[in-house]
Scaffold this motif. Sequence first.
Motif, PDB file in Angstrom:
ATOM      1  N   ALA A 151       0.698  -1.325  -0.499  1.00 14.61           N
ATOM      2  CA  ALA A 151       0.210  -0.144  -0.147  1.00 14.61           C
ATOM      3  C   ALA A 151       1.285   1.507   0.147  1.00 14.61           C
ATOM      4  O   ALA A 151       0.209   1.933  -0.560  1.00 14.61           O
ATOM      5  N   ILE A 185      -4.848   5.732   2.083  1.00 14.73           N
ATOM      6  CA  ILE A 185      -4.461   4.230   1.567  1.00 14.73           C
ATOM      7  C   ILE A 185      -3.554   2.908   2.379  1.00 14.73           C
ATOM      8  O   ILE A 185      -3.929   2.596   2.011  1.00 14.73           O
ATOM      9  N   LEU A 219      -5.358   1.181   6.305  1.00 16.21           N
ATOM     10  CA  LEU A 219      -5.593  -0.515   5.937  1.00 16.21           C
ATOM     11  C   LEU A 219      -4.703  -0.768   7.640  1.00 16.21           C
ATOM     12  O   LEU A 219      -5.046  -2.021   8.049  1.00 16.21           O
ATOM     13  N   TRP A 275      -9.963   2.091   3.306  1.00 20.64           N
ATOM     14  CA  TRP A 275      -8.569   1.757   2.510  1.00 20.64           C
ATOM     15  C   TRP A 275      -9.009   2.167   0.916  1.00 20.64           C
ATOM     16  O   TRP A 275      -8.586   2.856   0.125  1.00 20.64           O
ATOM     17  N   TRP A 276     -10.083   0.693   0.579  1.00 22.57           N
ATOM     18  CA  TRP A 276     -10.167   1.038  -1.429  1.00 22.57           C
ATOM     19  C   TRP A 276     -10.897   1.653  -0.970  1.00 22.57           C
ATOM     20  O   TRP A 276     -10.425   2.607  -2.181  1.00 22.57           O
ATOM     21  N   LEU A 334      -8.209   5.042  -1.788  1.00 20.45           N
ATOM     22  CA  LEU A 334      -6.979   4.536  -2.911  1.00 20.45           C
ATOM     23  C   LEU A 334      -8.355   4.984  -3.739  1.00 20.45           C
ATOM     24  O   LEU A 334      -7.186   5.427  -5.361  1.00 20.45           O
ATOM     25  N   LEU A 335      -9.336   4.454  -4.592  1.00 16.59           N
ATOM     26  CA  LEU A 335     -10.161   4.987  -5.736  1.00 16.59           C
ATOM     27  C   LEU A 335     -10.141   6.612  -5.584  1.00 16.59           C
ATOM     28  O   LEU A 335      -9.805   6.919  -7.182  1.00 16.59           O
TER      29      LEU A 335
END
Length: 282
Positions: free
Chosen positions: A149, A213, A217, A254-255, A258-259
């Motif tokens: 990550a 990100i 996580l 976290w995803w 990220l997006l």
Amino acid sequence: MDGLVKSEFRKIFTTNLWWALLIPVVVLSFGASWLGSGFGAISSIEQELGRPLPLGLLTMSMSTNFSTIFAGLMGALAFAGEYRNKSITTTYLTGNPRGAVLGAKLITYTNLGLLYGLANVLFASLGALAGAGLDGFGEGADWLIVCAAGLLAMVLWTLLGVGFGAVVANPVIVIIVLLVYKFVFEFVVDLFLIGSDASSVSSYLPGAAGSGIVGNLAVPIFISATAGANEQYVPQELFELLHFVFGGSYGHPWWLSLLTFAGYAAVFILGGWYFSKRRDIT
């Protein structure tokens, strides 16, 4: 395209800027990871539990969130630096169409972002080893996930910088805006939004999304590794404290961070493509 990419690598490695910005990445990655392992609240938890905790998961997040700005600056100067040095005219004339130049820079700086990310992972790991010992790394799989990550965050910050530099094309403005935004603007916005109905908006701002990100996580993995079956009884306040110190936002996956951040990077890259096609270089 191969020739353009090789040209971009030559531009990078025949100047001192790439390693000048890599030095603070190394120093901050090691220092933040080493000093972060001595965070008082964590030390008290360790004493209560009577066993070491995987602090390296958290300090990797802290190290990454301090270091990514330098990858962003390096990426931003990919275009802005050429406009300052007046070499952009030759670049565009030899690399026509201009979109090919942007593509070559994105490929080149993706690799540079990986280099910065690997340096961050390596020295953050050494800092965690110095501060928390071998037991501070936790499970190998967890450590590798958090490191991956961190690599991804560094690359995305670099690409966002490339797009932002292509939009602004002024190195002084690029540097000032990135530094002030990351370290001042969002902090002020967070203070303003605390306790309001719009407080969740801050998780979608570029800086918070970038830190999430890794932070969104690392913190849940740390809590899970520490509390085990009692994870459901961990108070929200502890999550929030860990996120405040080590990055990310409570309850924000976290995803999604990220997006969100990838979306900002894509917008700036598209903006850079648009403006670079229309900007006068004479």
